[in-house]
Design a protein around this motif. Sequence first.
Motif, PDB file in Angstrom:
ATOM      1  N   ARG A  48       0.846  -1.194   0.000  1.00 37.31           N
ATOM      2  CA  ARG A  48       0.000   0.000   0.000  1.00 37.31           C
ATOM      3  C   ARG A  48       0.882   1.245   0.000  1.00 37.31           C
ATOM      4  NH1 ARG A  48       0.712   2.365   4.683  1.00 37.31           N
ATOM      5  NH2 ARG A  48       1.318   1.142   6.504  1.00 37.31           N
ATOM      6  N   LYS A  49       0.328   2.331  -0.503  1.00 39.90           N
ATOM      7  CA  LYS A  49       1.003   3.629  -0.460  1.00 39.90           C
ATOM      8  C   LYS A  49       0.563   4.388   0.784  1.00 39.90           C
ATOM      9  CE  LYS A  49       1.879   7.815  -3.160  1.00 39.90           C
ATOM     10  NZ  LYS A  49       3.338   7.646  -3.147  1.00 39.90           N
ATOM     11  N   CYS A  50      -0.754   4.438   1.004  1.00 43.02           N
ATOM     12  CA  CYS A  50      -1.326   5.096   2.172  1.00 43.02           C
ATOM     13  C   CYS A  50      -2.446   4.230   2.724  1.00 43.02           C
ATOM     14  CB  CYS A  50      -1.897   6.475   1.826  1.00 43.02           C
ATOM     15  SG  CYS A  50      -0.650   7.696   1.359  1.00 43.02           S
ATOM     16  N   GLY A  51      -2.912   4.548   3.913  1.00 45.77           N
ATOM     17  CA  GLY A  51      -4.001   3.771   4.495  1.00 45.77           C
ATOM     18  C   GLY A  51      -4.783   4.553   5.524  1.00 45.77           C
ATOM     19  N   ILE A  52      -6.007   4.090   5.777  1.00 44.68           N
ATOM     20  CA  ILE A  52      -6.888   4.690   6.783  1.00 44.68           C
ATOM     21  C   ILE A  52      -7.437   3.569   7.649  1.00 44.68           C
ATOM     22  CG2 ILE A  52      -8.955   6.101   7.176  1.00 44.68           C
ATOM     23  CD1 ILE A  52      -8.601   7.066   4.215  1.00 44.68           C
ATOM     24  N   VAL A  53      -7.307   3.699   8.945  1.00 45.04           N
ATOM     25  CA  VAL A  53      -7.839   2.720   9.887  1.00 45.04           C
ATOM     26  C   VAL A  53      -8.879   3.411  10.763  1.00 45.04           C
ATOM     27  CG1 VAL A  53      -7.312   1.242  11.863  1.00 45.04           C
ATOM     28  CG2 VAL A  53      -5.756   1.308   9.902  1.00 45.04           C
ATOM     29  N   VAL A  54     -10.068   2.834  10.860  1.00 44.43           N
ATOM     30  CA  VAL A  54     -11.171   3.442  11.611  1.00 44.43           C
ATOM     31  C   VAL A  54     -11.613   2.480  12.707  1.00 44.43           C
ATOM     32  CG1 VAL A  54     -13.461   4.471  11.449  1.00 44.43           C
ATOM     33  CG2 VAL A  54     -11.870   4.684   9.525  1.00 44.43           C
ATOM     34  N   LEU A  55     -11.633   2.977  13.949  1.00 40.58           N
ATOM     35  CA  LEU A  55     -11.961   2.135  15.106  1.00 40.58           C
ATOM     36  C   LEU A  55     -13.121   2.736  15.887  1.00 40.58           C
ATOM     37  CD1 LEU A  55      -8.327   1.493  16.402  1.00 40.58           C
ATOM     38  CD2 LEU A  55      -9.638   0.100  14.789  1.00 40.58           C
ATOM     39  N   PRO A  56     -14.360   2.363  15.541  1.00 39.90           N
ATOM     40  CA  PRO A  56     -15.511   2.832  16.318  1.00 39.90           C
ATOM     41  C   PRO A  56     -15.602   2.082  17.649  1.00 39.90           C
ATOM     42  CG  PRO A  56     -16.134   2.131  14.090  1.00 39.90           C
ATOM     43  CD  PRO A  56     -14.761   1.605  14.362  1.00 39.90           C
ATOM     44  N   SER A  57     -16.305   2.682  18.613  1.00 35.03           N
ATOM     45  CA  SER A  57     -16.442   2.047  19.924  1.00 35.03           C
ATOM     46  C   SER A  57     -17.355   0.830  19.880  1.00 35.03           C
ATOM     47  CB  SER A  57     -16.981   3.069  20.939  1.00 35.03           C
ATOM     48  OG  SER A  57     -16.054   4.104  21.145  1.00 35.03           O
ATOM     49  N   PHE A  58     -18.450   0.913  19.112  1.00 34.48           N
ATOM     50  CA  PHE A  58     -19.461  -0.145  19.198  1.00 34.48           C
ATOM     51  C   PHE A  58     -19.899  -0.690  17.840  1.00 34.48           C
ATOM     52  CE2 PHE A  58     -20.116   2.528  22.995  1.00 34.48           C
ATOM     53  CZ  PHE A  58     -19.834   1.576  23.969  1.00 34.48           C
ATOM     54  N   SER A  59     -19.056  -0.558  16.829  1.00 31.80           N
ATOM     55  CA  SER A  59     -19.402  -1.121  15.523  1.00 31.80           C
ATOM     56  C   SER A  59     -18.137  -1.618  14.851  1.00 31.80           C
ATOM     57  CB  SER A  59     -20.121  -0.080  14.649  1.00 31.80           C
ATOM     58  OG  SER A  59     -19.322   1.073  14.490  1.00 31.80           O
ATOM     59  N   GLY A 106      -6.472   8.674  -7.217  1.00 32.41           N
ATOM     60  CA  GLY A 106      -5.783   7.970  -6.137  1.00 32.41           C
ATOM     61  C   GLY A 106      -4.616   8.778  -5.590  1.00 32.41           C
ATOM     62  N   LYS A 107      -3.883   9.450  -6.478  1.00 34.23           N
ATOM     63  CA  LYS A 107      -2.766  10.277  -6.023  1.00 34.23           C
ATOM     64  C   LYS A 107      -3.248  11.465  -5.190  1.00 34.23           C
ATOM     65  CE  LYS A 107       0.315   8.996  -9.827  1.00 34.23           C
ATOM     66  NZ  LYS A 107       0.997   9.445 -11.074  1.00 34.23           N
ATOM     67  N   SER A 108      -4.425  12.007  -5.544  1.00 33.63           N
ATOM     68  CA  SER A 108      -4.962  13.112  -4.743  1.00 33.63           C
ATOM     69  C   SER A 108      -5.357  12.626  -3.352  1.00 33.63           C
ATOM     70  CB  SER A 108      -6.169  13.759  -5.449  1.00 33.63           C
ATOM     71  OG  SER A 108      -7.265  12.870  -5.502  1.00 33.63           O
ATOM     72  N   LEU A 109      -5.848  11.369  -3.249  1.00 33.84           N
ATOM     73  CA  LEU A 109      -6.131  10.786  -1.937  1.00 33.84           C
ATOM     74  C   LEU A 109      -4.839  10.640  -1.128  1.00 33.84           C
ATOM     75  CD1 LEU A 109      -8.715   7.914  -2.633  1.00 33.84           C
ATOM     76  CD2 LEU A 109      -9.107   9.997  -1.326  1.00 33.84           C
TER      77      LEU A 109
END
Length: 360
Positions: A48-59, A106-109
């Motif tokens: 991967r070049k970049c990444g996003i990790v999302v951690l909700p409390s209850f989902s 993708g590069k703009s992301l």
Amino acid sequence: MATLYKILILCVGFALSSNLWAQSHLDPVTDSREFAELYSQSLLTQERKCGIVVLPSFSNRYGISLSTNCDSLTLIEKRPHGIAYPDSVNIKEIPVVKVAIDSVFGKSLAEIIDVATEKAMPTFSAGLDGVMYYFIASNDSIGATWSPSAESSNCDVLVNMVDGLKESIQTEELQNFIDDWWCSIDKLRLSFQNAPALPPFYFNKEFGNIDNNLPTVEYSASSPLTDDFQFNAFMSYPADYIEDTLSEYLTPIYGYCTTDSIFIDFCKTLVKWQEQASVSYVTVVITVNDAEKESYDVRSSGKSVYLNFILPHDKLTIDNLLEQDNNCIFRYMLENMMPNEAVRPAPVHSVRNCKKGGKR
């Protein structure tokens, strides 16, 4: 026309309020980096070049990976730990979804993630239940934001983009997302790039009311608990407002970026109390009103000092505040320091010796 002008000021003013100011930046991830990297390994692809990790409390927690060539996105979703599902036997694993995208988009992301992470500053945000968003840049540095509450702030817009990106991947409507965000992503990147630097302390600015129910802008600032010099500062400033003639509701106007700078610059100079007077703790209360008389009072208890400034609008200048603060430091030092050695009375034996000498 006048009403439209006030509404425009109102819109600009809200962009300067405290939460928006703080949430113009991501938080740098240092203490929790190991924790973030642990989730990155399970929720992001290796290539991967970049990444996003999302951690909700209850989902469900999830990760979105941008490929090395910026031409595909991969969504990995997993259920949270510690939550029991009654029909868990019948629940199937959540499949990994991979979609192709235009590499230019993708590069703009990648650029927005890189810039937002590079410009991360400590914003001291926290909470109990909510959603933590981690952004992993091309150089593996990590920035984060916790459930942004300030609408239209940089972090709020970035989070909305992430939520929309996940939904569009799941519903296979990615082109609609690209059409909606194609121009906005570049604007958001510039907004992160040009966001003003945060002061080196906790800063807050919000709407309040005084005794006559007229709106005020309430400022507060305090040093991090890790600093050896501690201060707390508060300022109340009357706000211009729009009055609804039907409901009598008052809408404050926050168009005071100059006042923001005066308060912040003054707070930065409070360290002089430690440097010049060896004071460990200072509390400052500044009240700006229509009073004709102004006062600048200083009280002390040990190594703690309390300042109470009351002044009219035209005296709220950084030069005046610094002058009065210096006067207070001088007064404190006169009242609390030991008398100067040069003005101490001469010892008794010395006087007697002089008298004997005189008789001779």
